[in-house]
Design a protein around this motif. Sequence first.
Motif, mmCIF file in Angstrom:
data_model
loop_
_atom_site.group_PDB
_atom_site.id
_atom_site.type_symbol
_atom_site.label_atom_id
_atom_site.label_comp_id
_atom_site.label_asym_id
_atom_site.label_seq_id
_atom_site.Cartn_x
_atom_site.Cartn_y
_atom_site.Cartn_z
ATOM 1 N N LEU B 201 10.985 -1.895 -5.257
ATOM 2 C CA LEU B 201 9.598 -2.187 -4.888
ATOM 3 C C LEU B 201 9.383 -2.143 -3.375
ATOM 4 N N PRO B 202 10.256 -2.804 -2.564
ATOM 5 C CA PRO B 202 10.061 -2.691 -1.112
ATOM 6 C C PRO B 202 10.119 -1.245 -0.659
ATOM 7 N N GLY B 203 11.001 -0.443 -1.297
ATOM 8 C CA GLY B 203 11.089 0.975 -0.956
ATOM 9 C C GLY B 203 9.756 1.670 -1.226
ATOM 10 N N PHE B 204 9.178 1.349 -2.385
ATOM 11 C CA PHE B 204 7.882 1.940 -2.740
ATOM 12 C C PHE B 204 6.808 1.543 -1.745
ATOM 13 N N ILE B 205 6.880 0.296 -1.297
ATOM 14 C CA ILE B 205 5.860 -0.173 -0.343
ATOM 15 C C ILE B 205 5.905 0.697 0.905
ATOM 16 N N ILE B 206 7.127 0.897 1.428
ATOM 17 C CA ILE B 206 7.256 1.657 2.674
ATOM 18 C C ILE B 206 6.857 3.114 2.450
ATOM 19 N N VAL B 207 7.405 3.674 1.376
ATOM 20 C CA VAL B 207 7.096 5.074 1.092
ATOM 21 C C VAL B 207 5.602 5.238 0.846
ATOM 22 N N GLY B 208 5.042 4.293 0.086
ATOM 23 C CA GLY B 208 3.622 4.356 -0.235
ATOM 24 C C GLY B 208 2.770 4.284 1.015
ATOM 25 N N LEU B 209 3.103 3.387 1.935
ATOM 26 C CA LEU B 209 2.327 3.256 3.163
ATOM 27 C C LEU B 209 2.409 4.554 3.975
ATOM 28 N N MET B 210 3.633 5.147 3.982
ATOM 29 C CA MET B 210 3.782 6.402 4.732
ATOM 30 C C MET B 210 2.980 7.527 4.077
ATOM 31 N N ALA B 211 2.867 7.421 2.757
ATOM 32 C CA ALA B 211 2.212 8.524 2.031
ATOM 33 C C ALA B 211 0.698 8.470 2.102
ATOM 34 N N ILE B 212 0.157 7.330 2.529
ATOM 35 C CA ILE B 212 -1.312 7.185 2.494
ATOM 36 C C ILE B 212 -2.054 8.344 3.169
#
Lengths: 1153, 377
Positions: B201-212
């Motif tokens: 989940l923390p990985g997704f948070i970071i990746v998700g924020l970068m992907a915005i």
Amino acid sequence: MAKEADPGDTHYPTITLNMWFAISSILLVGAVFWMVIDDWNREWKQWQRKFQTMEADRLESLLKSYNEDPKFTTELTQINEQFRAAQATLDSSKGALEAATEALRLAEGAKYEADNAQRVAKGDYDWAKYLVEEHRLKNPGDKMARQGEIDTAFALAQKTKLAFEDADRGVEVAKKKRNEILASRSKAEAALAAATMERDRHARNLELLRPKTLEGKLAKGVRDFPGLDFAAPSLTVNKVVLEDKLFFDLKFPGKKKTRVDMCMTCHVPIDKAGPEYAAASNPLKSHPRLDMYLSSTSPHPMNDFGCTVCHAGSGETLSFVHADHNPRDEKQRKEWEEKYHWHKMHHWEQPMLPLQHTEASCYQCHSGHLDLIKDEAPRLQRGAELVEKAGCYGCHKIQGVWQELPKAGPSLKHIAAKLSPDWAFAWVQKPADFRPSTWMPQIFHLSNATDTTRAKDRIVEREDVAVNAILEYLWSRSEEFAVPPPPVKGDVERGKEAIQLRGCLACHQIDGLNAPNETNEFGPSLAGVGSKLGEAWIYQWVKNPKKYWPDTKMPDLRLSDQDASDIASYLASLKKDGWSAKRPAVDEKLLQEIASEYLGNQVSLSEGERKLKAALAAGNADRREAMLYVGRKFILRQGCFGCHDIPGFEKETPIGTELSDWGSKDLDKLDFGNFLFTHPPRMEKRRDAWAVGKLTDPRVFDQGKIKAPDELLRMPKFRFTEEEVQIVTTFLLGLVKNDIPVQSMPRLSESKKALARGAALVRQNNCAGCHTLQHEKVTLKHPADGIVSVRGALSYDEDAEEYSVKLREVAPSFAERSDNGVSGGEIGQGITFAKDQLVAKGAPEGGGLLDSFYKLAAQGLRLENAKGEPVTRPLSDATAAEPYAPPSLRWEGRRVQADWLYEFLKKPYIVRPHVPVRMPTFEFNDEEASSLAQYFVRLEEQRYPGEFTRRFRQENAMSRAELAQGAKIGRDVQDGLEILERLESGGRVPADVFVRVQAFAKEHDAKGPGSESFAFETAQRLPFEPIAERSEEYFRNRENAVKDYHVKARNLVGDNNSGNCYSCHWQDGKPVVEDPFAWAPDLEKVHQRMRPEWLRRWLLDPSQVIPNTKMPKPGIGPGKSDAIFPGSFEDSVQALVDYLMNYDRVTPDSSAQ
Amino acid sequence: MNFLTLAAAGGSHGMGDAIKDWIDALCSPNPTMIFVITIVAIAALVIFRKTMTKSWFGWGMLLAALAAMVWALQDPDFRRVTTLPDNIPIVGMIFLTGFFTWLAMRRSVENDDLMAQGKPNFEASESKQKVFVWPDLVYTELICMVILTVVLIVWSVVLEAPLEEPASPAKTPNPSKAPWYFVGLQEDLIYFDPWIAGVILPGFIIVGLMAIPYLDRNPKGNGYYTYNERKLAWWFFAIGFLLLWMVPIVIGTFLRGPNQAIFGPFEAWDPHKLPPIVNVDLSDIFWINLLGSVKPEQWYIRELPGILMLGAFFVVLPVVLAKTVLKKIALSLGPVRYGVLVFLFLSMALLPIKMVLRWTMNLKYFVAFPADWYFSI
């Protein structure tokens, strides 16, 4: 700035920004100052400042005292005078000095030149060597190339070196010459420096603390200025780093951290001696026991032990709260909260021990010999004693000596032979109902059983079933034990007398016969014992207690059948008023319920248990089967076998939590029940609070808890008083897990080990029940010495103006000063003093039996003569009755031979035929007997330095101050006085003190030992050395020196003219006279028993050794026994000693040999 | 007994105590109500945004919060937990988060009004103006820097750095807590396998924020506050950040006590409070409760319902959404972007779903892989 940009073009007006910048900058400066000041203004500094003031005041008054000391000022004037005179002489020969100074200047100049020259030459030589070596390496053909250069350089270096040495000598000569001229002035200067060294040192220290000069003030100000105090502040953190000595357990396996204590940052003078510090208040107070702790000569120097290993708390913190001080009571707590904003440090796991519990820490290193540190840690020792008495170790495992102790309660193996189930039911339900002083705790019907919220569970009724079932089990498993009736008929009245005469009351208390005291509660009180035990059983028991219970502490008094039977009759007649016990019927339904419950919870069932379970389910269970099963379950639950031997439970492990490191136990692992959070009153989360709560009411933490009956707490309630609860808590807090490295642990000498073991045995066998171990101490105001203590019997009459003490030990303060209105000082002498001079009267140690014995003797003491007929005679008071009471053991190690004592303890016999109290047979094993024998000897050995010193001063009419100065003891006279006082009263002193005293005594007393008494005191022989007087050689020498020496001496003993010894003493196992009140020990065995130097001292004047003795001074010597043994009194006494020591060698025929 | 017992907890049970008890009951034993209240509050802010963003309302809220705070601080248990030097920043954080959420909504409302009247929004009209680097930027930054330094210094002087007991491998502190910024993530550990809660989940948070920037190609709302134009994004943020990040930090800091049990703010941290944890796996519910049979031996059969359910959630649901609700978005983003977006969204959604299932059905794992895999979902 404002000029550069048009204000209209900027978003914010520059003037506003400037204003904000100004404000924020001022705030920043303020914040930075605040930070620096906050960092600088530490709590501990106020104490150091106060200490500096105190120290400066002290130094100032010290300096003032120098100036006011006439001796010092005269000395100073003299030295100054010398100096002026020397200066005057110098002034008169000014020319010579000037010439010498000039010569020295020139010589030094020459030396400087020569030194330079030799350095240059040396350098040139080294350079030449290098160049030539290089050259030769490059030109290997010519191995000796350019040798000339080397030689020249070397020669020059040598020459300049010699020149330098000459110049150096020249300087020395010139210096010497000049010094000769200056000699007298230099001497005066040196004398001045020596005389004022100490004063100047104080002055220098004072200048640092309270500078008088401007630069001093400036320097001090700068050193401690905020922000500058990182360099060399006068206020600094003080600390002790205990590298390799003590550690702090980090709780990571194998990880330890060096202990660092910074406590002395606030407690600055903690290790400094001096009345100013002793009188100050905390934290600027010195440790109250510098003789024991912190000082470099004490056994616990500060640099080796620090603070927190004993006091606990956080040593590496610098504030009152963070150090985790803990208040000792509510008052102090309030005070601290107000003064220091005190609160508990919740995260620190070793809170500082409240003052009353500090002793607990001694246990870490001294657990094996608590009896030895009894005076220093009385609470801890008493706590251990209570734990031993209450038998805590039976259920709770405690590492160490505890695992070797026998079970605390009696064996229940043969219980059916001893008790009735009716009595036992009432007893187990509530032991204190029958015997309020019992150590058997109450197990049932405690607070969690009577709690009304558990009424549904019928806990009280369950417990009645439990007691019944337990008894059923015990009786069913009780082994055969024959109790035949006594062979002779007993008599109650005679029994009542016998129980008082034989010494039973030393350990037991019976209402009407003796009042309870420390020693007679050793065994159970016998009040009402007839309601418990039958005559036949009592007879069997007193005849041989170990037959019924092999581990009992009750010794065998070797009673005659008649005595035993009388005592049994008497005890059986002691019924408890209004006592009737009936074992109630069992609530069958509840019994079955309990049995089913237990069977249901049990994981694996035995064959019998399966059958029982099936039977219970079917409703046709055998009642007895169920009883036995439930009984066994409840014995297991309550752990009865922790204290009692119970058949069938030999292999069970104790039920309690191990206490070995309870003092370090994680607080979260202590069950505070509801008391931390919801239940009022909230309890403080502290180990001591928990222990006090638990010991006061062992079931208290069940309050408000919902539990199944079997889950309820089960620790029984002991009869501890409030004070005892606190004391046991002290002990528990001491059970900490601390890895003290071996090198920091005490290393006991053989002598100390023997003392420790012996003291424990003396306590465990209640020797003090009969024997006086230490005489009573009387403290009074002495007209010259202030408060002094003497040991002896105080007698007084309320109406009289004066009191008197009959001394049992020498009192030097009185012996030395017979001129000041108070006389006396020797043993046996009385000293009288005005009523208001009495300060305190301490109780004697031991002799618990004596009060009741003297009371009986006053009514009439019954002894038996040789034919066994009773002779009764009243002995009016203690003085008259004392010879018939058990002897004091105060001098035992000096009086008897250790070998004899060992044999005697193993197999006692009647030494004093006139004493009706029996020395019992304890059945000591070899180790115990030998330890006890050693103990008494070692005790004397320990007392010896003090007694020697006292005696030496007394013989030589020397005051303590004189001795302290002569033998160079202590830093100053006051210190020396204190050390000697401690030495003489048996206290602890640095190891070298007695060595100094002995050396001084040897020097002082070169002409030889002084009087008789002093010779006796100095004749301290090694404890186990063979007795010289018993050697063949000694015997022959005596015989050779005086013809028929021993036969004459023997005649001296039996001489009717000079007082026949046999008119009292037994001879060869038989009494010579009829009257048992006259009897005295058999002389046949004296050579085995007594030490010759004691015997001599004793015979010289018995009343000066034991004041109330029956023994008169022997009527021998000039004018009395000249016909038999011509010679002085002392020689005659020596002859008696020699004869008695060789009694077995001097047969009636030896004159013929 | 003696002085080691503190004074009896006093007094009658008054009105204040009743309110405290009510609040405690609201918060524990599980934080369902806190989440519900937060959602209601966020929804209220949206629905009544016109009124709620008025100055008087903001001031009123602030004063009410401060008054409540002053009242609550009278309680020793509340005081103990809120005034810990460690926790004081979180108290500040609550106020700051509330303020900025309110402020953003207020600016959005203003802008939305302007734009509804056809006027340019506030930021747009403002960004046309230019200001000087000096003094408007650099000077103000300098002043901020100085003031921040002052605040940090004063803070460090006034509040001492907290120290706890010496570390011991045999005895971890109870409760053991992560540093405050991870307390929210730690909260996820209650509901998920450590692998998922701690790594994935923390990985997704970071990746998700970068992907915005790559996923969100909608130019609206760029550089200005608005609600109306970016409703979905706003809710994403409100749920993802406020509800799933900030609220768990507050819960983890103030309400999680010994044994990770939830305590009301006025409750003493009694380690005896042990809420029963009788969690069941989805397989239990399916095989035992629904079918009334026993669980199959092979794990892949046993866990089939969970696997199928998750498969449906992550594979079927996106397709369904793309055809229905998110049709417009799916079309505008294209399959890859849409797939990534929906996957991230569903992963985030899994968190509240699991929480609700835990609170309502004691659900432990959707899919419980064999124990030696050390991984379950």
